[in-house]
Design a protein around this motif. Structure first.
Motif, PDB file in Angstrom:
ATOM      1  N   LYS A 145      44.081  46.455  40.170  1.00  0.00           N
ATOM      2  CA  LYS A 145      43.449  47.187  41.269  1.00  0.00           C
ATOM      3  C   LYS A 145      42.992  48.567  40.821  1.00  0.00           C
ATOM      4  O   LYS A 145      41.872  48.997  41.122  1.00  0.00           O
ATOM      5  CB  LYS A 145      44.433  47.317  42.436  1.00  0.00           C
ATOM      6  CG  LYS A 145      44.658  46.038  43.200  1.00  0.00           C
ATOM      7  CD  LYS A 145      45.648  46.250  44.332  1.00  0.00           C
ATOM      8  CE  LYS A 145      45.897  44.946  45.093  1.00  0.00           C
ATOM      9  NZ  LYS A 145      46.884  45.130  46.187  1.00  0.00           N
ATOM     10  N   ALA A 146      43.868  49.252  40.088  1.00  0.00           N
ATOM     11  CA  ALA A 146      43.498  50.587  39.590  1.00  0.00           C
ATOM     12  C   ALA A 146      42.348  50.491  38.600  1.00  0.00           C
ATOM     13  O   ALA A 146      41.406  51.303  38.637  1.00  0.00           O
ATOM     14  CB  ALA A 146      44.709  51.239  38.936  1.00  0.00           C
ATOM     15  N   LEU A 147      42.396  49.479  37.717  1.00  0.00           N
ATOM     16  CA  LEU A 147      41.337  49.324  36.727  1.00  0.00           C
ATOM     17  C   LEU A 147      40.008  49.005  37.391  1.00  0.00           C
ATOM     18  O   LEU A 147      38.964  49.582  37.041  1.00  0.00           O
ATOM     19  CB  LEU A 147      41.720  48.215  35.741  1.00  0.00           C
ATOM     20  CG  LEU A 147      40.681  47.876  34.660  1.00  0.00           C
ATOM     21  CD1 LEU A 147      40.431  49.079  33.764  1.00  0.00           C
ATOM     22  CD2 LEU A 147      41.145  46.681  33.830  1.00  0.00           C
ATOM     23  N   MET A 148      40.028  48.099  38.378  1.00  0.00           N
ATOM     24  CA  MET A 148      38.775  47.714  39.037  1.00  0.00           C
ATOM     25  C   MET A 148      38.242  48.846  39.908  1.00  0.00           C
ATOM     26  O   MET A 148      37.025  48.988  40.068  1.00  0.00           O
ATOM     27  CB  MET A 148      38.987  46.450  39.871  1.00  0.00           C
ATOM     28  CG  MET A 148      39.262  45.218  39.047  1.00  0.00           C
ATOM     29  SD  MET A 148      39.045  43.675  39.958  1.00  0.00           S
ATOM     30  CE  MET A 148      37.264  43.617  40.139  1.00  0.00           C
ATOM     31  N   VAL A 173      40.607  37.690  42.529  1.00  0.00           N
ATOM     32  CA  VAL A 173      39.615  38.333  43.392  1.00  0.00           C
ATOM     33  C   VAL A 173      39.949  38.101  44.862  1.00  0.00           C
ATOM     34  O   VAL A 173      39.855  39.023  45.691  1.00  0.00           O
ATOM     35  CB  VAL A 173      38.196  37.818  43.063  1.00  0.00           C
ATOM     36  CG1 VAL A 173      37.191  38.275  44.123  1.00  0.00           C
ATOM     37  CG2 VAL A 173      37.757  38.305  41.694  1.00  0.00           C
ATOM     38  N   ILE A 174      40.354  36.868  45.216  1.00  0.00           N
ATOM     39  CA  ILE A 174      40.732  36.584  46.603  1.00  0.00           C
ATOM     40  C   ILE A 174      41.897  37.472  47.023  1.00  0.00           C
ATOM     41  O   ILE A 174      41.918  38.019  48.134  1.00  0.00           O
ATOM     42  CB  ILE A 174      41.090  35.091  46.766  1.00  0.00           C
ATOM     43  CG1 ILE A 174      39.845  34.215  46.561  1.00  0.00           C
ATOM     44  CG2 ILE A 174      41.690  34.829  48.145  1.00  0.00           C
ATOM     45  CD1 ILE A 174      40.135  32.729  46.579  1.00  0.00           C
ATOM     46  N   THR A 175      42.869  37.627  46.122  1.00  0.00           N
ATOM     47  CA  THR A 175      44.019  38.486  46.421  1.00  0.00           C
ATOM     48  C   THR A 175      43.582  39.930  46.607  1.00  0.00           C
ATOM     49  O   THR A 175      44.033  40.623  47.539  1.00  0.00           O
ATOM     50  CB  THR A 175      45.057  38.392  45.291  1.00  0.00           C
ATOM     51  OG1 THR A 175      45.434  37.019  45.117  1.00  0.00           O
ATOM     52  CG2 THR A 175      46.297  39.209  45.625  1.00  0.00           C
ATOM     53  N   LEU A 176      42.688  40.408  45.733  1.00  0.00           N
ATOM     54  CA  LEU A 176      42.215  41.789  45.820  1.00  0.00           C
ATOM     55  C   LEU A 176      41.399  42.032  47.089  1.00  0.00           C
ATOM     56  O   LEU A 176      41.366  43.153  47.607  1.00  0.00           O
ATOM     57  CB  LEU A 176      41.374  42.133  44.583  1.00  0.00           C
ATOM     58  CG  LEU A 176      42.143  42.215  43.253  1.00  0.00           C
ATOM     59  CD1 LEU A 176      41.172  42.327  42.086  1.00  0.00           C
ATOM     60  CD2 LEU A 176      43.094  43.403  43.253  1.00  0.00           C
ATOM     61  N   LYS A 188      33.711  38.990  42.054  1.00  0.00           N
ATOM     62  CA  LYS A 188      33.964  39.951  43.127  1.00  0.00           C
ATOM     63  C   LYS A 188      32.661  40.326  43.843  1.00  0.00           C
ATOM     64  O   LYS A 188      32.630  40.465  45.080  1.00  0.00           O
ATOM     65  CB  LYS A 188      34.640  41.202  42.568  1.00  0.00           C
ATOM     66  CG  LYS A 188      35.232  42.122  43.636  1.00  0.00           C
ATOM     67  CD  LYS A 188      36.151  43.147  43.006  1.00  0.00           C
ATOM     68  CE  LYS A 188      36.874  43.965  44.081  1.00  0.00           C
ATOM     69  NZ  LYS A 188      35.996  44.832  44.840  1.00  0.00           N
ATOM     70  N   HIS A 189      31.586  40.485  43.098  1.00  0.00           N
ATOM     71  CA  HIS A 189      30.287  40.761  43.726  1.00  0.00           C
ATOM     72  C   HIS A 189      29.904  39.644  44.687  1.00  0.00           C
ATOM     73  O   HIS A 189      29.437  39.904  45.811  1.00  0.00           O
ATOM     74  CB  HIS A 189      29.204  40.917  42.649  1.00  0.00           C
ATOM     75  CG  HIS A 189      29.116  42.308  42.075  1.00  0.00           C
ATOM     76  ND1 HIS A 189      28.788  43.398  42.847  1.00  0.00           N
ATOM     77  CD2 HIS A 189      29.284  42.763  40.814  1.00  0.00           C
ATOM     78  CE1 HIS A 189      28.775  44.487  42.084  1.00  0.00           C
ATOM     79  NE2 HIS A 189      29.073  44.134  40.836  1.00  0.00           N
ATOM     80  N   LEU A 190      30.079  38.398  44.246  1.00  0.00           N
ATOM     81  CA  LEU A 190      29.695  37.258  45.083  1.00  0.00           C
ATOM     82  C   LEU A 190      30.574  37.179  46.334  1.00  0.00           C
ATOM     83  O   LEU A 190      30.066  36.913  47.438  1.00  0.00           O
ATOM     84  CB  LEU A 190      29.803  35.966  44.278  1.00  0.00           C
ATOM     85  CG  LEU A 190      28.799  35.796  43.132  1.00  0.00           C
ATOM     86  CD1 LEU A 190      29.084  34.527  42.339  1.00  0.00           C
ATOM     87  CD2 LEU A 190      27.361  35.767  43.670  1.00  0.00           C
ATOM     88  N   VAL A 191      31.876  37.392  46.179  1.00  0.00           N
ATOM     89  CA  VAL A 191      32.773  37.326  47.334  1.00  0.00           C
ATOM     90  C   VAL A 191      32.462  38.465  48.308  1.00  0.00           C
ATOM     91  O   VAL A 191      32.409  38.257  49.536  1.00  0.00           O
ATOM     92  CB  VAL A 191      34.243  37.383  46.870  1.00  0.00           C
ATOM     93  CG1 VAL A 191      35.185  37.534  48.066  1.00  0.00           C
ATOM     94  CG2 VAL A 191      34.601  36.118  46.091  1.00  0.00           C
TER      95      VAL A 191
END
Length: 519
Positions: free
Chosen positions: A284-287, A376-379, A414-417
């Motif tokens: 999370k911090a990295l993204m 990604v779903i979790t994030l 992540k862009h697509l979601v």
């Protein structure tokens, strides 16, 4: 080569010179020296004769047993029904066989494997009873010890959390414990142990082949299965060969071995989930940092895009004015101002281009696309819950690795979601469902992300991949770079991305990526 002892020869022996029949004394000596306890009683079970083995087993001398009843050997613990069955058979003039608990002269107990048969005269009437027994205490103890060990081993194996299965050469299940059966119900559709064995063989192809053909054991081979709505399963697998001698009688003097395969599977999902949770917190911090840099890059690119138009117009107008003025161009103040404006614009463009944060080069590695989707779903859980979006996640149970940049592929997903969440967050959308699936198709890993939003008009399915083009309302920020970034990342991985124009109930984005041939 003739046998050393002629009586052991397989050759037929010549009959005794004196008589073709054995003498009664020979019969007596044979019974006397027989290795099994033999006694002869009258019809009331009083002992009339006892051989050496009888005396040796019971501890009684001849004088102590002759005329005594066989009951002197009884310990009183043998059930009455056993004796009723014995006398019932003898009353029918039939032999009886069974086991009694007998007592020796020294009061010690032993198990007697006994056979009692009636001795009949010429008229068919019973005149004596012939008893033969042997001490089977040690054999019983050994059998019981083996049986107890078997029960203990079965109890341990059945209670073990590790799944265990034994296979024969045809990969048929010979033995399996409850943990293996539970694992089969969790991982394969039909819940059959044989189906789970086939799945394990598929995912452990190389070590399983070496185990099967060469008997080479393997240990700690990890495989994972993504189960969609449930947590993924991580298994640590161990295998070894078991060599067992053939049990058939015809190979008694030339024993052969049969090879069985023992597979032990430990479920390490909980450990991997804890590691995954720790990894997600760091991720999370990295993204967040990557998104900040991506936002800066998008801002700079948007500024360059906006500034490039006026600078190009100034340059075009300057060239037109130079051609019109000809020789007078050097002294024209307007043209001089335009030149200064063009130079300033070009300098500004160069400064902006030089200020764009540089993307760090990412080395390629085997990437599990299912794992990235789950991350990604979790994030994005908070966003999904805030918008009331239901996620239907149907991954391939086992997906080949994709060679690529883990960070960039995660960013692409992540862009697509987030695009799908954005499209469904409009007020007029009542049904909010996000469907994500993966599978292998045409030698490619195919990922589909489908939302129930308003969709993309057919005439715009190509234009949406152009930089800075967006179907979002003008007041929305960060417009027009999501799908172009997706396309750029997919292209770098030699893949393809497109909008499924046949899907009419929302929007479906299809991404196809080549997978590693080694998997």
């Amino acid at each position: 080569m003739t046998p050393a002892n002629p009586t052991l020869s397989n050759e037929p022996q010549e009959p005794h010179a004196e008589s073709d029949e054995l003498l009664p004394e020979i019969f007596r000596q044979t019974v006397e020296h027989a290795p099994i306890a033999i006694s002869i009683t009258d019809l009331k079970a009083n002992i009339l004769y006892a051989n050496r083995a009888f005396r040796s087993i019971t501890g009684y001398d001849n004088e102590e047993v002759l005329g005594k009843n066989e009951s002197i050997l009884s310990n009183g613990t043998t059930p009455r029904l056993v004796y009723q069955a014995l006398w019932g058979r003898l009353a029918q003039k039939k032999p009886w066989s069974g086991v009694l608990v007998n007592r020796r002269k020294d009061k010690s107990l032993y198990l007697a494997e006994l056979t009692v048969a009636p001795v009949l005269d010429e008229t068919g009437e019973t005149i004596y009873y012939l008893g033969m027994h042997r001490d089977t205490s040690e054999l019983h103890e050994l059998e019981q010890r083996v049986n107890n060990q078997r029960l203990m081993i079965e109890a341990v194996v059945n209670a073990a959390p590790a799944a265990m299965v034994v296979l024969d050469r045809q990969h048929r299940v010979v033995l399996s414990n409850p943990s293996f059966c539970r694992l089969a119900r969790d991982l394969v559709e039909d819940g059959a142990s044989e189906s789970l064995v086939a799945l394990l063989r598929e995912n452990l192809a190389t070590p399983f082949e070496k185990l099967e053909n060469q008997g080479t054991a393997f240990s700690g081979k990890e495989i994972s299965f993504d189960l969609g709505g449930r947590s993924p399963r991580w298994l640590s697998c161990h295998g070894r060969a078991i060599h067992i001698e053939d049990e058939q009688a015809h190979v008694f003097f030339a024993p052969t071995e049969e090879r069985y395969l023992l597979l032990t599977i430990n479920d390490i999902s909980e450990l991997r989930q804890k590691q995954q949770d720790s990894r997600l917190n760091a991720l999370k911090a990295l993204m967040a940092e990557e998104e900040l840099l991506e936002g800066m890059r998008e801002t700079f690119n948007a500024a360059i895009h906006r500034l490039q138009g006026p600078v190009n117009l100034i340059s075009a107008a300057m060239r037109m004015l130079e051609r019109r003025l000809g020789d007078k161009a050097e002294n024209d103040p307007v043209l001089s101002a335009m030149r200064e404006a063009s130079a300033a614009g070009m300098e500004a463009l160069e400064n902006l281009s030089g200020s764009i944060p540089v993307r760090m080069a990412e080395s390629k590695m085997p990437v599990n696309l299912n794992q990235l989707i789950r991350e990604v779903i979790t994030l994005c859980t908070d966003q999904l819950l805030a918008q009331g979006i239901v996620v239907d996640w149907q991954p391939a149970l086992r997906l080949p690795w994709v060679m690529g940049g883990e960070s960039s592929l995660r960013s692409m997903i992540k862009h697509l979601v987030e695009n799908a969440i954005e499209s469904m967050s409009q007020n007029q959308v009542s049904r909010r469902e996000l469907f994500i699936s993966t599978r292998v198709e045409n030698h490619l890993v195919r990922m589909e992300i489908t939302d129930s939003g308003p969709g993309i008009p057919p005439e715009l399915v190509l234009k949406v991949f152009e930089p800075f083009f967006s179907t979002k309302p003008p007041h929305r920020v960060g417009r027009g770079m999501g799908l172009p970034v997706v396309q750029e990342i997919v292209a770098k991985h030699a893949g393809m991305v497109h909008v499924d124009t046949d899907y009419r109930e929302g929007c479906r984005i299809v991404v196809e990526l080549p997978f590693s041939a080694s998997t």
